[in-house]
Write an enzyme that holds these catalytic residues in place. Structure first.
Site, PDB file in Angstrom:
ATOM      1  CD  GLU A  22      43.983  -9.628 -19.157  1.00 51.16           C
ATOM      2  OE1 GLU A  22      44.770 -10.563 -18.863  1.00 51.16           O
ATOM      3  OE2 GLU A  22      43.901  -9.154 -20.300  1.00 51.16           O
ATOM      4  CG  ASP A  23      47.943  -9.740 -17.232  1.00 50.10           C
ATOM      5  OD1 ASP A  23      47.037  -9.176 -17.889  1.00 50.10           O
ATOM      6  OD2 ASP A  23      49.003 -10.134 -17.770  1.00 50.10           O
ATOM      7  CG  ASP A  68      47.078  -0.481 -21.266  1.00 46.38           C
ATOM      8  OD1 ASP A  68      47.052   0.560 -20.603  1.00 46.38           O
ATOM      9  OD2 ASP A  68      47.801  -0.616 -22.274  1.00 46.38           O
ATOM     10  CG  LEU A 118      39.487  -8.037 -20.335  1.00 45.57           C
ATOM     11  CD1 LEU A 118      39.403  -7.312 -19.011  1.00 45.57           C
ATOM     12  CD2 LEU A 118      38.987  -9.475 -20.182  1.00 45.57           C
ATOM     13  CG  PHE A 131      55.192  -1.006 -19.431  1.00 37.86           C
ATOM     14  CD1 PHE A 131      54.207  -1.343 -20.355  1.00 37.86           C
ATOM     15  CD2 PHE A 131      56.136  -1.956 -19.086  1.00 37.86           C
ATOM     16  CE1 PHE A 131      54.165  -2.611 -20.924  1.00 37.86           C
ATOM     17  CE2 PHE A 131      56.114  -3.229 -19.653  1.00 37.86           C
ATOM     18  CZ  PHE A 131      55.131  -3.544 -20.573  1.00 37.86           C
ATOM     19  CG  ASP A 173      55.687  -9.842 -20.900  1.00 42.55           C
ATOM     20  OD1 ASP A 173      54.491  -9.519 -20.811  1.00 42.55           O
ATOM     21  OD2 ASP A 173      56.277  -9.968 -21.994  1.00 42.55           O
ATOM     22  NE  ARG A 177      55.338 -13.690 -19.641  1.00 42.29           N
ATOM     23  CZ  ARG A 177      54.348 -12.972 -20.157  1.00 42.29           C
ATOM     24  NH1 ARG A 177      53.473 -12.397 -19.379  1.00 42.29           N
ATOM     25  NH2 ARG A 177      54.253 -12.825 -21.465  1.00 42.29           N
TER      26      ARG A 177
HETATM   27  P1  IMP Z   1      44.628  -4.079 -23.347  1.00 42.64           P
HETATM   28  O1  IMP Z   1      44.088  -4.918 -24.449  1.00 42.64           O
HETATM   29  O2  IMP Z   1      45.265  -2.812 -23.860  1.00 42.64           O
HETATM   30  O3  IMP Z   1      43.658  -3.798 -22.223  1.00 42.64           O
HETATM   31  O4  IMP Z   1      45.874  -4.792 -22.758  1.00 42.64           O
HETATM   32  C1  IMP Z   1      45.817  -5.913 -22.042  1.00 42.64           C
HETATM   33  C2  IMP Z   1      47.146  -6.637 -22.094  1.00 42.64           C
HETATM   34  O5  IMP Z   1      48.248  -5.756 -22.392  1.00 42.64           O
HETATM   35  C3  IMP Z   1      47.425  -7.204 -20.747  1.00 42.64           C
HETATM   36  O6  IMP Z   1      46.872  -8.476 -20.624  1.00 42.64           O
HETATM   37  C4  IMP Z   1      48.938  -7.224 -20.725  1.00 42.64           C
HETATM   38  O7  IMP Z   1      49.398  -8.417 -21.323  1.00 42.64           O
HETATM   39  C5  IMP Z   1      49.365  -6.072 -21.579  1.00 42.64           C
HETATM   40  N1  IMP Z   1      49.722  -4.896 -20.759  1.00 42.64           N
HETATM   41  C6  IMP Z   1      49.011  -3.755 -20.595  1.00 42.64           C
HETATM   42  N2  IMP Z   1      49.627  -2.906 -19.767  1.00 42.64           N
HETATM   43  C7  IMP Z   1      50.752  -3.529 -19.364  1.00 42.64           C
HETATM   44  C8  IMP Z   1      51.814  -3.163 -18.457  1.00 42.64           C
HETATM   45  O8  IMP Z   1      51.862  -2.078 -17.849  1.00 42.64           O
HETATM   46  N3  IMP Z   1      52.803  -4.081 -18.310  1.00 42.64           N
HETATM   47  C9  IMP Z   1      52.817  -5.287 -18.941  1.00 42.64           C
HETATM   48  N4  IMP Z   1      51.844  -5.679 -19.780  1.00 42.64           N
HETATM   49  C10 IMP Z   1      50.815  -4.800 -20.003  1.00 42.64           C
HETATM   50 MG    MG Z   2      47.886 -10.234 -20.698  1.00 36.55          MG
END
Ligand code: IMP
Ligand code: MG
Length: 177
Positions: free
Chosen positions: A100-101, A104, A109, A153, A160, A166
């Site tokens: 995963e990138d 958050d 996940l 962010f 992105d 990206r």
């Molecule tokens: P989660 O489901 O909230 O953990 O978010 C995961 C996804 O939200 C990541 O795979 C990103 O695509 C996006 N995301 C979360 N934080 C950021 C950020 O700071 N910049 C860009 N994309 C983010």
């Molecule tokens: Mg993502």
């Protein structure tokens, strides 16, 4: 919203990222020594990290991708996680590593992990380049973290803002103000 490069403040340089990715690759190579793994990238944000990490893992591996959408494209998660497309191979009995990138809220996940665990892999681990532990809404075990960062962010190296940035080779904080 005007999206400009001048609003981006460097957080992680290309050199820092490349060095850390090599360390993660070496650690994963050692941890899975003698095993074959299936490496699953979560598109779209993972593409540069995935390509660099996969080349730093010196094991027999299968590459596969899933596309998951959680953000409406802006700065905040919608809280809703959609599987846009799934992997196209069985992971039953396979050692599986999800790439995963950024983690958050953890919602993405959490959903992906439960979905994959239902398919009976031999093991399931998660590696993320970035982690924002302060933002978690659901707990999810993350086995390998490139960098833990504050609640900013960030964009670049796959990440992105509404589809932009990206392709930056570094990670920066986007300041919308
Ligand atoms: P989660 O489901 O909230 O953990 O978010 C995961 C996804 O939200 C990541 O795979 C990103 O695509 C996006 N995301 C979360 N934080 C950021 C950020 O700071 N910049 C860009 N994309 C983010
Ligand atoms: Mg993502």
């Amino acid at each position: 919203m005007v999206k400009s490069l001048s609003r981006i403040y460097p957080l992680l340089t290309e050199e820092q990222i490349q060095r850390r990715v090599k360390e993660l690759g070496a650690q994963i190579t050692a941890d899975y020594a003698g095993k074959e793994i299936v490496v699953i990238g979560l598109l779209n944000g993972v593409f540069p990290f995935f390509a660099d990490l996969a080349r730093a893992i010196h094991l027999d591996l299968d590459v596969n991708f899933m596309r998951v959408a959680s953000y409406g494209g802006g700065l905040e998660s919608t809280g809703e996680v959609k599987i846009i497309f799934d992997i196209d191979q069985s992971i039953r009995g396979r050692h599986t590593l999800v790439v995963e990138d950024i983690v958050d809220t953890g919602l993405t996940l959490h959903k992906v992990r439960n979905l994959l665990l239902d398919r009976d892999p031999a093991s399931l681990k998660i590696v993320t380049l970035l982690d924002k532990p302060g933002r978690r809404r659901v707990q999810v075990p993350v086995d390998y973290v490139g960098f833990a960062i504050e609640d900013h962010f960030v964009v670049g190296y796959g990440l992105d803002l509404e589809g932009r940035f990206r392709n930056l080779p570094y990670v920066g904080i986007y300041n919308p103000a």
